[in-house]
Design a protein around this motif. Structure first.
Motif, short mmCIF file in Angstrom:
data_model
loop_
_atom_site.label_atom_id
_atom_site.label_comp_id
_atom_site.label_asym_id
_atom_site.label_seq_id
_atom_site.Cartn_x
_atom_site.Cartn_y
_atom_site.Cartn_z
N LEU A 143 0.83 -1.19 0.00
CA LEU A 143 0.00 0.00 0.00
C LEU A 143 0.87 1.25 0.00
O LEU A 143 1.96 1.25 0.58
N SER A 144 0.36 2.29 -0.63
CA SER A 144 1.03 3.59 -0.62
C SER A 144 0.04 4.66 -0.17
O SER A 144 -1.15 4.55 -0.42
N CYS A 145 0.58 5.69 0.46
CA CYS A 145 -0.23 6.83 0.87
C CYS A 145 0.59 8.09 0.65
O CYS A 145 1.64 8.26 1.28
N ALA A 146 0.10 8.96 -0.22
CA ALA A 146 0.81 10.19 -0.54
C ALA A 146 0.03 11.39 -0.04
O ALA A 146 -1.17 11.52 -0.32
N ALA A 147 0.71 12.24 0.68
CA ALA A 147 0.11 13.47 1.18
C ALA A 147 0.49 14.63 0.26
O ALA A 147 1.64 14.74 -0.17
N SER A 148 -0.49 15.48 -0.03
CA SER A 148 -0.22 16.64 -0.89
C SER A 148 -1.05 17.83 -0.42
O SER A 148 -2.04 17.66 0.28
N GLY A 149 -0.62 19.01 -0.84
CA GLY A 149 -1.34 20.21 -0.46
C GLY A 149 -0.43 21.19 0.25
O GLY A 149 0.78 21.23 0.03
N SER A 150 -1.04 21.96 1.15
CA SER A 150 -0.31 23.03 1.84
C SER A 150 0.44 22.47 3.05
O SER A 150 0.10 22.70 4.20
N ILE A 151 1.51 21.75 2.75
CA ILE A 151 2.26 21.01 3.77
C ILE A 151 3.59 21.68 4.07
O ILE A 151 4.39 21.89 3.17
#
Length: 121
Positions: free
Chosen positions: A20-28
């Motif tokens: 499994l993969s989980c990618a966070a994106s946005g105003s980080i």
């Protein structure tokens, strides 16, 4: 502001593997601890594994020795390598991340939408 997108779930046979993969994106500004949780039908959501920004890991008892969590800080992404899968691993797997936001510098927890893992016997 922030999105967590999971991928990699699916149907696998007893004893098989999935990643499994989980990618966070946005105003980080930065990501702190990230982790995986799962929820089977009729059961409460439970811890699978967590990993801090420096790489310290923690696992639920039922997955120790079979699952491995890792992260790529440059990509704000975590992974879950699942081996020797059992039917009782069948659940929706959710990604969670503690994220410090740009501009406000406040820290908030975010959840992904979940990805289904089904292990057939």
């Amino acid at each position: 502001q922030v999105q967590l997108v999971e991928s990699g779930g699916g149907l696998v046979q007893l004893g098989g593997s999935l990643r499994l993969s989980c990618a966070a994106s946005g105003s980080i500004a930065s990501t702190n601890a990230m982790g995986w949780y799962r929820q089977a039908p009729g059961k409460q959501r439970e811890l699978v594994a967590t990993i801090t920004s420096s790489g310290f890991t923690n696992y639920g008892d039922s997955v120790k020795g079979r699952f491995t969590i890792s992260r790529d800080n440059a990509k704000n992404t975590i992974y879950l390598e699942m081996n020797t899968l059992k039917p009782e691993d069948t659940a929706v797997y959710y990604c969670k991340a503690s994220i410090r936001l740009l501009f406000t510098m406040s820290t908030q927890d975010y959840w992904g939408q979940g990805t289904q893992v089904t292990v057939s016997s």
